[in-house]
Design a protein around this motif. Structure first.
Motif, PDB file in Angstrom:
ATOM      1  N   SER A  90      16.842  76.738 -20.604  1.00  0.00           N
ATOM      2  CA  SER A  90      15.948  75.593 -20.482  1.00  0.00           C
ATOM      3  C   SER A  90      16.006  74.810 -21.784  1.00  0.00           C
ATOM      4  O   SER A  90      15.683  75.342 -22.854  1.00  0.00           O
ATOM      5  N   PRO A  93      15.597  70.403 -22.795  1.00  0.00           N
ATOM      6  CA  PRO A  93      15.542  69.043 -22.263  1.00  0.00           C
ATOM      7  C   PRO A  93      16.613  68.147 -22.869  1.00  0.00           C
ATOM      8  O   PRO A  93      16.736  68.036 -24.086  1.00  0.00           O
ATOM      9  N   THR A 117      16.759  73.212 -16.371  1.00  0.00           N
ATOM     10  CA  THR A 117      16.744  71.815 -16.811  1.00  0.00           C
ATOM     11  C   THR A 117      18.061  71.084 -16.576  1.00  0.00           C
ATOM     12  O   THR A 117      18.094  69.853 -16.596  1.00  0.00           O
ATOM     13  N   LYS A 159      18.800  73.038 -11.968  1.00  0.00           N
ATOM     14  CA  LYS A 159      18.166  71.757 -11.654  1.00  0.00           C
ATOM     15  C   LYS A 159      19.191  70.696 -11.281  1.00  0.00           C
ATOM     16  O   LYS A 159      18.932  69.844 -10.432  1.00  0.00           O
TER      17      LYS A 159
END
Length: 236
Positions: A86, A88, A114, A136
């Motif tokens: 994870s 961003p 992410t 994701k």
């Protein structure tokens, strides 16, 4: 951790052991949760000595993959390792990222909450008997590097399932992926999307189905080649 038959203190991190490794070394990783990033810059092998080896990197810092491979030449290997991620970022967001050289992944389980599960930006990857699920974005994303070169990647005997975009996305002249006897199913966009000159070659009893937008998408000179045997085989 064990390196070349020598016991390493359990308190040591995988990354610390890699820093002392030599090309060709094999590093055995005992069961456990390892919360760290791994940078592989020489051709070594990381393998799980038993079930339950997970490497996890969760951060608010952008552009930080859990595993980064940047090998000038030769091939690194990972076997039996679960990777979770994870971080961003708008682009270059992968649990496992190959910038240069080659990575062979065998019996691995990869997911990113992410980004994409596995991504290349100049390197190549051989995915064998792996599960790449529930990321994701794409399951596997293949891109050229800053200095585009031809690369040959492959997905064999693997499952790419339940990802937020396409199961396999290939973009860029000279980027080629062979898909052999693998399941690419239940992804939200295309099963396989080839764009910008990227090439997918599908053979064996590969199952590409139940993807949100359909099996295949060719765009901007992307090419998908399907072996006729694939059309008529009995699926697993």
């Amino acid at each position: 951790l064990m390196r070349d038959g020598k016991k390493v203190l359990e308190s040591e991190r995988i990354g610390d052991v890699i820093k002392t490794a030599l090309p060709g070394d094999a590093i055995s990783i005992g069961p456990g949760l390892y919360k760290e990033r791994i940078i592989i810059n020489i051709p070594i092998t990381l393998f799980a000595s038993g079930q339950g080896v997970e490497v996890q990197h969760e951060t608010e810092d952008p552009y930080e993959s859990t595993v980064v491979v940047q090998v000038p030449s030769g091939q690194a290997q990972m076997k039996g390792i679960t990777v979770r991620h994870s971080s961003p970022s708008v682009a270059s967001n992968y649990a496992v990222r190959i910038n240069s050289g080659s990575l062979r992944m065998e019996n691995c389980d990869v997911s990113s909450s992410t980004g994409s599960g596995v991504g290349t930006e100049g390197g190549s990857v051989q995915i064998v008997s792996c599960s790449i699920t529930s990321s994701k974005r794409h399951g596997v994303a293949i891109f050229p590097g800053l200095s585009p070169t031809e690369t040959d990647s492959s997905v064999r005997d693997s499952i790419i399932r339940g990802n937020g975009l396409s199961g396999l996305y290939i973009r860029g002249d000279g980027q080629e992926v062979e898909v052999v006897t693998s399941d690419i199913v239940s992804n939200s966009a295309w099963g396989i999307n080839a764009a910008g000159g990227g090439i997918a070659k599908i053979s064996g009893c590969s199952r590409i189905e139940r993807n949100g937008k359909g099996k295949y998408k060719e765009e901007a000179d992307g090419i998908i080649r399907i072996n006729t045997h694939t059309q008529s085989c009995n699926y697993r």
